[in-house]
Design an enzyme around this catalytic site. Structure first.
Site, PDB file in Angstrom:
ATOM      1  N   ASN A  49     -17.430 -65.830  16.957  1.00 37.13           N
ATOM      2  CA  ASN A  49     -16.143 -66.528  17.106  1.00 37.13           C
ATOM      3  C   ASN A  49     -16.200 -67.560  18.230  1.00 37.13           C
ATOM      4  O   ASN A  49     -15.166 -68.064  18.666  1.00 37.13           O
ATOM      5  CB  ASN A  49     -15.029 -65.530  17.436  1.00 37.13           C
ATOM      6  CG  ASN A  49     -14.762 -64.590  16.276  1.00 37.13           C
ATOM      7  OD1 ASN A  49     -14.763 -65.011  15.129  1.00 37.13           O
ATOM      8  ND2 ASN A  49     -14.552 -63.323  16.573  1.00 37.13           N
ATOM      9  N   HIS A 135      -3.478 -58.965  12.112  1.00 38.50           N
ATOM     10  CA  HIS A 135      -4.580 -58.217  12.730  1.00 38.50           C
ATOM     11  C   HIS A 135      -4.211 -56.744  12.957  1.00 38.50           C
ATOM     12  O   HIS A 135      -3.042 -56.413  13.195  1.00 38.50           O
ATOM     13  CB  HIS A 135      -4.914 -58.875  14.070  1.00 38.50           C
ATOM     14  CG  HIS A 135      -6.154 -58.341  14.710  1.00 38.50           C
ATOM     15  ND1 HIS A 135      -6.119 -57.479  15.780  1.00 38.50           N
ATOM     16  CD2 HIS A 135      -7.460 -58.534  14.423  1.00 38.50           C
ATOM     17  CE1 HIS A 135      -7.355 -57.181  16.135  1.00 38.50           C
ATOM     18  NE2 HIS A 135      -8.190 -57.806  15.328  1.00 38.50           N
ATOM     19  N   GLU A 175      -0.082 -64.235  12.628  1.00 41.55           N
ATOM     20  CA  GLU A 175      -1.220 -64.939  13.213  1.00 41.55           C
ATOM     21  C   GLU A 175      -1.033 -66.417  12.903  1.00 41.55           C
ATOM     22  O   GLU A 175      -0.342 -66.764  11.934  1.00 41.55           O
ATOM     23  CB  GLU A 175      -2.534 -64.462  12.573  1.00 41.55           C
ATOM     24  CG  GLU A 175      -2.888 -63.047  12.923  1.00 41.55           C
ATOM     25  CD  GLU A 175      -4.227 -62.587  12.320  1.00 41.55           C
ATOM     26  OE1 GLU A 175      -5.130 -63.421  12.125  1.00 41.55           O
ATOM     27  OE2 GLU A 175      -4.351 -61.392  12.038  1.00 41.55           O
ATOM     28  N   SER A 179      -7.632 -64.351  10.626  1.00 42.28           N
ATOM     29  CA  SER A 179      -9.006 -64.145  11.092  1.00 42.28           C
ATOM     30  C   SER A 179     -10.014 -63.952   9.966  1.00 42.28           C
ATOM     31  O   SER A 179     -11.164 -64.328  10.102  1.00 42.28           O
ATOM     32  CB  SER A 179      -9.056 -62.946  12.028  1.00 42.28           C
ATOM     33  OG  SER A 179      -8.548 -61.796  11.400  1.00 42.28           O
ATOM     34  N   ASP A 204       0.328 -64.835  17.191  1.00 41.42           N
ATOM     35  CA  ASP A 204      -0.991 -64.466  17.697  1.00 41.42           C
ATOM     36  C   ASP A 204      -1.924 -65.635  17.380  1.00 41.42           C
ATOM     37  O   ASP A 204      -2.305 -65.851  16.234  1.00 41.42           O
ATOM     38  CB  ASP A 204      -1.448 -63.179  16.992  1.00 41.42           C
ATOM     39  CG  ASP A 204      -2.875 -62.782  17.357  1.00 41.42           C
ATOM     40  OD1 ASP A 204      -3.605 -63.631  17.909  1.00 41.42           O
ATOM     41  OD2 ASP A 204      -3.262 -61.637  17.071  1.00 41.42           O
ATOM     42  N   HIS A 207      -7.185 -67.294  16.834  1.00 38.09           N
ATOM     43  CA  HIS A 207      -8.176 -68.172  16.180  1.00 38.09           C
ATOM     44  C   HIS A 207      -7.716 -69.628  16.098  1.00 38.09           C
ATOM     45  O   HIS A 207      -8.413 -70.457  15.512  1.00 38.09           O
ATOM     46  CB  HIS A 207      -8.492 -67.639  14.783  1.00 38.09           C
ATOM     47  CG  HIS A 207      -9.097 -66.277  14.819  1.00 38.09           C
ATOM     48  ND1 HIS A 207     -10.456 -66.073  14.967  1.00 38.09           N
ATOM     49  CD2 HIS A 207      -8.531 -65.042  14.790  1.00 38.09           C
ATOM     50  CE1 HIS A 207     -10.700 -64.771  14.996  1.00 38.09           C
ATOM     51  NE2 HIS A 207      -9.550 -64.125  14.896  1.00 38.09           N
ATOM     52  N   LYS A 236     -12.603 -65.995  21.713  1.00 36.39           N
ATOM     53  CA  LYS A 236     -13.027 -66.882  20.626  1.00 36.39           C
ATOM     54  C   LYS A 236     -13.377 -68.245  21.229  1.00 36.39           C
ATOM     55  O   LYS A 236     -14.408 -68.389  21.855  1.00 36.39           O
ATOM     56  CB  LYS A 236     -11.926 -66.968  19.568  1.00 36.39           C
ATOM     57  CG  LYS A 236     -11.925 -65.777  18.625  1.00 36.39           C
ATOM     58  CD  LYS A 236     -11.125 -64.623  19.076  1.00 36.39           C
ATOM     59  CE  LYS A 236     -11.233 -63.447  18.128  1.00 36.39           C
ATOM     60  NZ  LYS A 236     -10.646 -62.231  18.630  1.00 36.39           N
TER      61      LYS A 236
HETATM   62  C1  PLP Z   1      -5.987 -62.306  15.186  1.00 33.88           C
HETATM   63  C2  PLP Z   1      -6.550 -61.447  16.263  1.00 33.88           C
HETATM   64  N1  PLP Z   1      -5.720 -60.947  17.182  1.00 33.88           N
HETATM   65  C3  PLP Z   1      -6.166 -60.168  18.175  1.00 33.88           C
HETATM   66  C4  PLP Z   1      -7.493 -59.835  18.284  1.00 33.88           C
HETATM   67  C5  PLP Z   1      -7.950 -58.945  19.383  1.00 33.88           C
HETATM   68  O1  PLP Z   1      -8.464 -59.724  20.410  1.00 33.88           O
HETATM   69  P1  PLP Z   1      -9.554 -59.131  21.409  1.00 33.88           P
HETATM   70  O2  PLP Z   1     -10.869 -59.252  20.719  1.00 33.88           O
HETATM   71  O3  PLP Z   1      -9.415 -59.993  22.616  1.00 33.88           O
HETATM   72  O4  PLP Z   1      -9.181 -57.709  21.661  1.00 33.88           O
HETATM   73  C6  PLP Z   1      -8.401 -60.352  17.370  1.00 33.88           C
HETATM   74  C7  PLP Z   1      -9.829 -60.005  17.512  1.00 33.88           C
HETATM   75  O5  PLP Z   1     -10.643 -60.044  16.714  1.00 33.88           O
HETATM   76  C8  PLP Z   1      -7.921 -61.170  16.322  1.00 33.88           C
HETATM   77  O6  PLP Z   1      -8.740 -61.655  15.385  1.00 33.88           O
END
Ligand code: PLP
Length: 384
Positions: A49, A135, A175, A179, A204, A207, A236
């Protein structure tokens, strides 16, 4: 271990193996730009990422090292004790100014930031509306938390509006860039629905931040409206790890009093915060990284369009749909044979029968890497 525990664990592990869903962890020996070495063999990494190629940037390493010299290695405590330093404070101010909020709170991970927000803000009787494909950190917090949760159809604003009746305190979470699919949420429309129904909005932007928009403002570049709560993660495009929750003074004060993930967890190190500040500046000024990502993306789409398996996206996340888990594993292994690392993503991370290779692009890739990937994909598809 008691026999009952043993039996339960064995059954679960065997079921995962039988369904081609068993996960294993691979340790890398070294990383150099787009190359990753695992078990002594070098691969082109199409699973990271690290979208902007900052994770191995020399500029960032120097920022980190300079700050280690000044502040040491660890923060030594949680933020409310003595873990909060001037580098933490400057990072927060920088993020607020860039993204247009009065406050930012730093967290050890995006997972904990998402959970902190949902667990802390919502109470019994509240309504939590989430995109179906959000997520795991968000969905799990919704399942475990006190609010009534409903999952609206993916990116479907008509379905969302069915639930927005204004009679309950409501928080809508999505999101920005999904992701596993790489598609972009209709942020502007969603924020408009929230405004009209007086619901809280939470985006969120794990990405999107760094990748979308002219200076990498992510979700903030997709609408004039501002979400009440913006979660950005640093694992990321920032090339490091950790997360921040951006919000107004009242929510920030509330989280500072009551968010257990914030209060009872050791702060990231000051050096980490300094490196994140440097990364935030690089993201805003080094436009060439986003331009390169866009060019590489075009190149990949043009090269493999005949195969119809690659989903065309406007982000660096390129799902290659395989259906059954075994198909995704076979393709991933065939690519590994040819020196390409792409992890097979299987249920429950993605819905049933939608196993895929999650191919991700990075500004650290070269055009020749994309050529190699395209050629290897075509060869593997013929052979399988
Ligand atoms: C959309 C999304 N939110 C939150 C997270 C969690 O983030 P972190 O890896 O910093 O715990 C991820 C991680 O893959 C993600 O893809």
């Amino acid at each position: 271990m008691t026999q009952a525990f043993k039996t339960r664990i064995e059954a679960a592990l065997n079921a995962r193996k039988d369904q081609a869903l068993f996960r294993t962890v691979h340790a890398f020996d070294s990383v150099k730009q787009s190359q990753i070495s695992i078990d002594g063999r070098s691969y082109i990494n199409f699973s990271s990422n690290d979208y902007l190629g900052l994770a191995s940037s020399d500029e960032l390493k120097i920022a980190y090292q300079d700050s280690v010299t000044k502040y040491g290695i660890g923060s030594g405590a949680s933020p409310l004790v003595t873990g909060h330093s001037t580098p933490h404070r400057s990072l927060e101010s920088q993020l607020c100014e860039w993204l247009g909020y009065s406050r930012a709170l730093l967290f050890g991970s995006g997972f904990s930031a998402n959970q902190a927000v949902l667990f802390t803000l919502l109470e019994k009787g509240d309504l939590l509306l989430q995109d179906r494909l959000n997520h795991a950190s968000l969905i799990e917090a919704g399942h475990l938390g006190p609010a009534n949760m409903r999952r609206f159809k993916h990116n479907d604003m008509e379905d969302l509006s069915r639930y927005l009746n204004g009679s309950q305190n409501t928080l809508v979470a999505t999101e920005s860039v999904f992701s596993m699919d790489g598609d972009i949420a209709p942020i502007d429309a969603l924020l408009e629905h929230c405004r009209a129904s007086q619901s809280w909005s939470m985006i969120d932007d794990a990405h999107g931040i760094g990748v979308l928009g002219e200076d990498g403002r992510g979700a903030r570049s997709l609408s004039e409206h501002r979400p009440d709560i913006l979660v950005i993660t640093f694992g990321k495009a920032f090339g490091l790890n950790g997360a921040a929750v951006l919000c107004g003074d009242d929510i920030a004060d509330y989280l500072t009093q009551f968010a257990r993930h914030y209060i009872y967890s050791t702060a990231m190190s000051p050096a980490h915060a300094s490196a994140l500040s440097k990364a935030a500046s690089m993201i805003q000024t080094q436009h060439w990284r986003r331009e390169k990502l866009f060019d590489l993306s075009e190149q990949l789409h043009n090269k493999v369009s005949d195969l119809h398996c690659l989903v065309e996206t406007k982000t660096p996340i390129k799902p290659w749909l395989c259906g059954e888990s075994n198909n995704a594993i076979d393709l991933s292994n065939a690519l590994k044979e040819q020196g390409i690392w792409t992890t097979a993503i299987r249920p429950p991370t993605v819905p049933k029968n939608s196993a895929r290779l999650r191919i991700t692009l990075s500004a650290a890739h070269h055009e020749s890497d994309i050529d190699t990937l395209s050629y290897s994909l075509m060869r593997s598809m013929e052979a399988l």
